[in-house]
Design a protein around this motif. Sequence first.
Motif, mmCIF file in Angstrom:
data_model
loop_
_atom_site.group_PDB
_atom_site.id
_atom_site.type_symbol
_atom_site.label_atom_id
_atom_site.label_comp_id
_atom_site.label_asym_id
_atom_site.label_seq_id
_atom_site.Cartn_x
_atom_site.Cartn_y
_atom_site.Cartn_z
ATOM 1 N N MET A 1 0.845 -1.206 0.000
ATOM 2 C CA MET A 1 0.000 0.000 0.000
ATOM 3 C C MET A 1 0.879 1.254 0.000
ATOM 4 N N LEU A 3 1.239 4.674 1.130
ATOM 5 C CA LEU A 3 0.627 5.598 2.093
ATOM 6 C C LEU A 3 0.659 7.054 1.614
ATOM 7 N N THR A 31 -8.543 0.979 6.400
ATOM 8 C CA THR A 31 -7.523 0.000 5.972
ATOM 9 C C THR A 31 -6.152 0.660 5.942
ATOM 10 N N ALA A 32 -6.096 1.883 5.434
ATOM 11 C CA ALA A 32 -4.816 2.608 5.370
ATOM 12 C C ALA A 32 -4.315 2.930 6.786
ATOM 13 N N CYS A 33 -5.225 3.284 7.685
ATOM 14 C CA CYS A 33 -4.817 3.560 9.090
ATOM 15 C C CYS A 33 -4.253 2.307 9.735
ATOM 16 N N SER A 34 -4.934 1.175 9.537
ATOM 17 C CA SER A 34 -4.440 -0.091 10.120
ATOM 18 C C SER A 34 -3.079 -0.442 9.543
ATOM 19 N N PHE A 35 -2.914 -0.204 8.237
ATOM 20 C CA PHE A 35 -1.629 -0.483 7.593
ATOM 21 C C PHE A 35 -0.538 0.405 8.196
ATOM 22 N N SER A 38 0.404 -0.872 11.604
ATOM 23 C CA SER A 38 1.194 -2.114 11.551
ATOM 24 C C SER A 38 2.617 -1.837 11.078
ATOM 25 N N GLU A 39 2.785 -0.874 10.172
ATOM 26 C CA GLU A 39 4.144 -0.506 9.721
ATOM 27 C C GLU A 39 4.940 0.144 10.865
ATOM 28 N N LYS A 42 5.967 -2.544 13.389
ATOM 29 C CA LYS A 42 6.803 -3.609 12.829
ATOM 30 C C LYS A 42 8.206 -3.514 13.426
#
Length: 170
Positions: A1, A3, A31-35, A38-39, A42
């Motif tokens: 994705m 961002l 979905t972008a917020c969750s991504f 998670s980034e 990480k």
Amino acid sequence: MELKNYIRTIEDFPKEGISYKDITPLLLDPTACSFAVSEIIKGLEGQPIDKVVGIESRGFLLGMLIAKALDVGFVPIRKPGKLPAKTISQSYDLEYGSDTIEIHQDAIQKGEQILLHDDLLATGGTAAAACRLIETLGGEIKQVNFIIELDFLKGRQLLPKDKVKSLIHF
Ligand SMILES: O=P(O)(O)OC[C@H]1O[C@H](OP(=O)(O)OP(=O)(O)O)[C@H](O)[C@@H]1O
Ligand SMILES: Nc1ncnc2[nH]cnc12
């Protein structure tokens, strides 16, 4: 994705010459917020993080989601006069203007491992002041992370070496 596609640039806001990076398109997309969260987390798996500290106001948005994802508490750093209990304060310079931030004196215990979050790193004055508040209370900065970093302003030079992580660079 990608961002970067969720960041909108508004020229000359809040004043002439400022190229404002607007995160509201990102906030509109779960979905972008969750991504993004998670980034950010990480690589932190298994590392002892005691608290996430977020800077008013845009640092609260993903800051709380990061704290929830790590299952730790969230501490707000606020503008003056907003926190109700005993605080300590730190003044700093902004890309546009100057300001002061505050934290509750009892929000961090000595030796706690802290993840500091804000939406954007510009000159670094805000985040550096936040680091000073955290360290004054005895917290140890584990990571300082941002959604966006404006590389040309070299803000990371004011922050703890090798502890800065940004998802998007302009
Ligand atoms: O790296 P610096 O030059 O210190 O600038 C970065 C800070 O500026 C913005 O906050 P702002 O004061 O505009 O407040 P807001 O989050 O309430 O919009 C941004 O959210 C960072 O906190
Ligand atoms: N260029 C910028 N865009 C959004 N927020 C900011 N805070 C400081 N500089 C900024």
